[in-house]
Design an enzyme around this catalytic site. Sequence first.
Site, PDB file in Angstrom:
ATOM      1  N   PRO A 150      -5.013   1.118  18.869  1.00  0.00           N
ATOM      2  CA  PRO A 150      -4.915   0.250  17.296  1.00  0.00           C
ATOM      3  C   PRO A 150      -4.406   0.695  16.343  1.00  0.00           C
ATOM      4  O   PRO A 150      -3.861   0.739  15.234  1.00  0.00           O
ATOM      5  CB  PRO A 150      -6.000  -0.703  16.760  1.00  0.00           C
ATOM      6  CG  PRO A 150      -7.368  -0.031  17.991  1.00  0.00           C
ATOM      7  CD  PRO A 150      -6.550   0.439  19.263  1.00  0.00           C
ATOM      8  N   TYR A 187       4.052   6.003  10.223  1.00  0.00           N
ATOM      9  CA  TYR A 187       3.092   5.438   9.746  1.00  0.00           C
ATOM     10  C   TYR A 187       3.845   3.603   9.030  1.00  0.00           C
ATOM     11  O   TYR A 187       4.071   2.804   8.943  1.00  0.00           O
ATOM     12  CB  TYR A 187       1.862   5.743   8.621  1.00  0.00           C
ATOM     13  CG  TYR A 187       0.767   5.048   8.593  1.00  0.00           C
ATOM     14  CD1 TYR A 187      -0.224   4.782   9.543  1.00  0.00           C
ATOM     15  CD2 TYR A 187       0.881   3.505   7.528  1.00  0.00           C
ATOM     16  CE1 TYR A 187      -1.152   4.288   9.143  1.00  0.00           C
ATOM     17  CE2 TYR A 187      -0.502   2.585   7.194  1.00  0.00           C
ATOM     18  CZ  TYR A 187      -0.965   3.056   8.434  1.00  0.00           C
ATOM     19  OH  TYR A 187      -2.294   1.983   8.000  1.00  0.00           O
ATOM     20  N   HIS A 209       0.841  -1.289  -0.324  1.00  0.00           N
ATOM     21  CA  HIS A 209      -0.123  -0.364   0.419  1.00  0.00           C
ATOM     22  C   HIS A 209       0.932   1.018   0.460  1.00  0.00           C
ATOM     23  O   HIS A 209       2.117   1.504   0.824  1.00  0.00           O
ATOM     24  CB  HIS A 209      -0.993  -0.191   1.054  1.00  0.00           C
ATOM     25  CG  HIS A 209      -2.440  -1.313   0.944  1.00  0.00           C
ATOM     26  ND1 HIS A 209      -3.978  -0.311   1.229  1.00  0.00           N
ATOM     27  CD2 HIS A 209      -1.953  -2.041   0.603  1.00  0.00           C
ATOM     28  CE1 HIS A 209      -3.951  -1.643   0.745  1.00  0.00           C
ATOM     29  NE2 HIS A 209      -3.188  -2.678   0.346  1.00  0.00           N
ATOM     30  N   TYR A 256      -9.576   5.959   6.726  1.00  0.00           N
ATOM     31  CA  TYR A 256      -9.183   6.725   7.693  1.00  0.00           C
ATOM     32  C   TYR A 256     -10.202   8.053   8.405  1.00  0.00           C
ATOM     33  O   TYR A 256      -9.576   9.022   7.399  1.00  0.00           O
ATOM     34  CB  TYR A 256      -8.278   6.810   8.537  1.00  0.00           C
ATOM     35  CG  TYR A 256      -6.695   5.637   8.651  1.00  0.00           C
ATOM     36  CD1 TYR A 256      -5.762   5.567   7.856  1.00  0.00           C
ATOM     37  CD2 TYR A 256      -7.309   5.142  10.374  1.00  0.00           C
ATOM     38  CE1 TYR A 256      -4.924   4.087   8.300  1.00  0.00           C
ATOM     39  CE2 TYR A 256      -5.661   4.103  10.659  1.00  0.00           C
ATOM     40  CZ  TYR A 256      -4.700   3.720   9.293  1.00  0.00           C
ATOM     41  OH  TYR A 256      -4.256   2.465   9.468  1.00  0.00           O
ATOM     42  N   LYS A 259       0.423   0.187  15.015  1.00  0.00           N
ATOM     43  CA  LYS A 259       1.504  -0.179  15.153  1.00  0.00           C
ATOM     44  C   LYS A 259       1.819  -1.018  16.142  1.00  0.00           C
ATOM     45  O   LYS A 259       3.224  -1.346  16.877  1.00  0.00           O
ATOM     46  CB  LYS A 259       2.444   0.640  15.818  1.00  0.00           C
ATOM     47  CG  LYS A 259       2.312   2.261  15.363  1.00  0.00           C
ATOM     48  CD  LYS A 259       3.776   2.440  14.667  1.00  0.00           C
ATOM     49  CE  LYS A 259       3.536   3.667  13.280  1.00  0.00           C
ATOM     50  NZ  LYS A 259       3.560   2.739  12.426  1.00  0.00           N
TER      51      LYS A 259
HETATM   52  C1  DHB Z   1      -6.255  -2.594  10.656  1.00  0.00           C
HETATM   53  C2  DHB Z   1      -5.924  -2.726  11.779  1.00  0.00           C
HETATM   54  C3  DHB Z   1      -5.609  -1.462  12.170  1.00  0.00           C
HETATM   55  O1  DHB Z   1      -5.382  -0.929  13.548  1.00  0.00           O
HETATM   56  C4  DHB Z   1      -5.147  -0.053  11.453  1.00  0.00           C
HETATM   57  O2  DHB Z   1      -4.679   0.944  11.575  1.00  0.00           O
HETATM   58  C5  DHB Z   1      -5.537  -0.151  10.084  1.00  0.00           C
HETATM   59  C6  DHB Z   1      -5.576  -1.736   9.317  1.00  0.00           C
HETATM   60  C7  DHB Z   1      -6.603  -3.704   9.744  1.00  0.00           C
HETATM   61  O3  DHB Z   1      -6.839  -4.773  11.074  1.00  0.00           O
HETATM   62  O4  DHB Z   1      -6.664  -3.955   8.844  1.00  0.00           O
END
Ligand code: DHB
Length: 395
Positions: free
Chosen positions: A294, A386, A76, A205, A298
């Site tokens: 989440p 990121y 990505h 996001y 990370k």
């Molecule tokens: C996923 C989970 C995340 O916390 C994130 O920031 C990006 C992707 C996922 O499960 O695909």
Amino acid sequence: MTETVRTRVAIIGAGPAGLLLSHLLAADGIESVIIDQRSREEIEKTIRAGILEQGTVDVLTQTGASERVLIDGHRHDGIELRFQGEGHRIDFPGLVGRSVWLYPQHEVLKDLIATRLAAGQDIRFGVTAERVEDAGSTQPRVIITDAAGAAGEIVADVVVGADGSRSVARAAVTGSSTGGYFREYPFAWFGILCEAPPSSDELIYSNSPEGFALISQRSATVQRMYFQCDPEADPEAFSEAELWEKLQARVPGTTLKEGPIFQRDVLRFRSFVAHELRRGRVALVGDAAHTVPPTGAKGMNLAVADVVLLSRAIDALLQRHDEGPLDRYAEVASRRIWKAQHFSWWMTSMLHVAPGASDFDRRRQVGELRSVVESEAGRTYLAEAYTGWPLETAL
Ligand code: DHB
């Protein structure tokens, strides 16, 4: 009779951190034993995030831990930040020359377990670590109960707690099983897996007046999505139609492709860093050492960074009798841990709507999002964090 097993490095936990550590140590000729109270099937079913930093992918592929990430994973080159009904792309290669890979954690686990077992690694499933003793000596021990309920111990030169957020090893390092820097959040994520085509090529996001949503993918036919919910939400309390209504309302300006929802869960948010990461010959890695919320994915990437450093420190200790790197492990690892803590907290606070947020708070948050997407410096900070800061290996 108590069975005693002797090894050089006793690793508690067959998650990504413990398995990768055994792999890196084996490459240095250092033997280890891994124990985990779960079965192999349970470990391989763990549902976690799906994003691997460039550095994580490099470690997995360059050390032969996983070839599949490059075949079955998806590169990505950006994400979309969505607010006020508009999407804004963050172009990772254009800003920082790196990308990320979508490859779910349970796939990494399957690869690591298969690689380690093929190499003859001693992994003992169904074995519970009761406690760690003698951290201050040169022969620390893990007191265990085996799958049949028999007591035993593993005596090693080094013990590593890779045993997750409910770590047993942590007490031997910090003096208490909970001792650490801690923050809770007044929201959680409602996660779903559904059978549908992707709604977007890249992750979205989204900040909306209704709250946050994350649109992620798993494959051409399975998608992973999350929306902000109450931490006490009951995953079974909503109909599929209600879940789709909530998700659609949180990504204004775009329409999600819907399909049957076959898995649902509520993920609690916490930030945690243990007060100490190492005491004598016992060290903590991964979730045993820290937990991040989440947002920004990370968790596993940070575990990989810990393990790369700790494997260097253990190699110096056991092959060159140099204790210096192990003495510096906590300090060096902490720098990245706190940068990742900050990034995860920042993404979380910038994108979620806190209960009781005022009009001022909402407008300020949109100002913050604009400061990021309308500034090359802002976008570059996000892209840098990121995709992951370069992995340190020197201690
Ligand atoms: C996923 C989970 C995340 O916390 C994130 O920031 C990006 C992707 C996922 O499960 O695909």
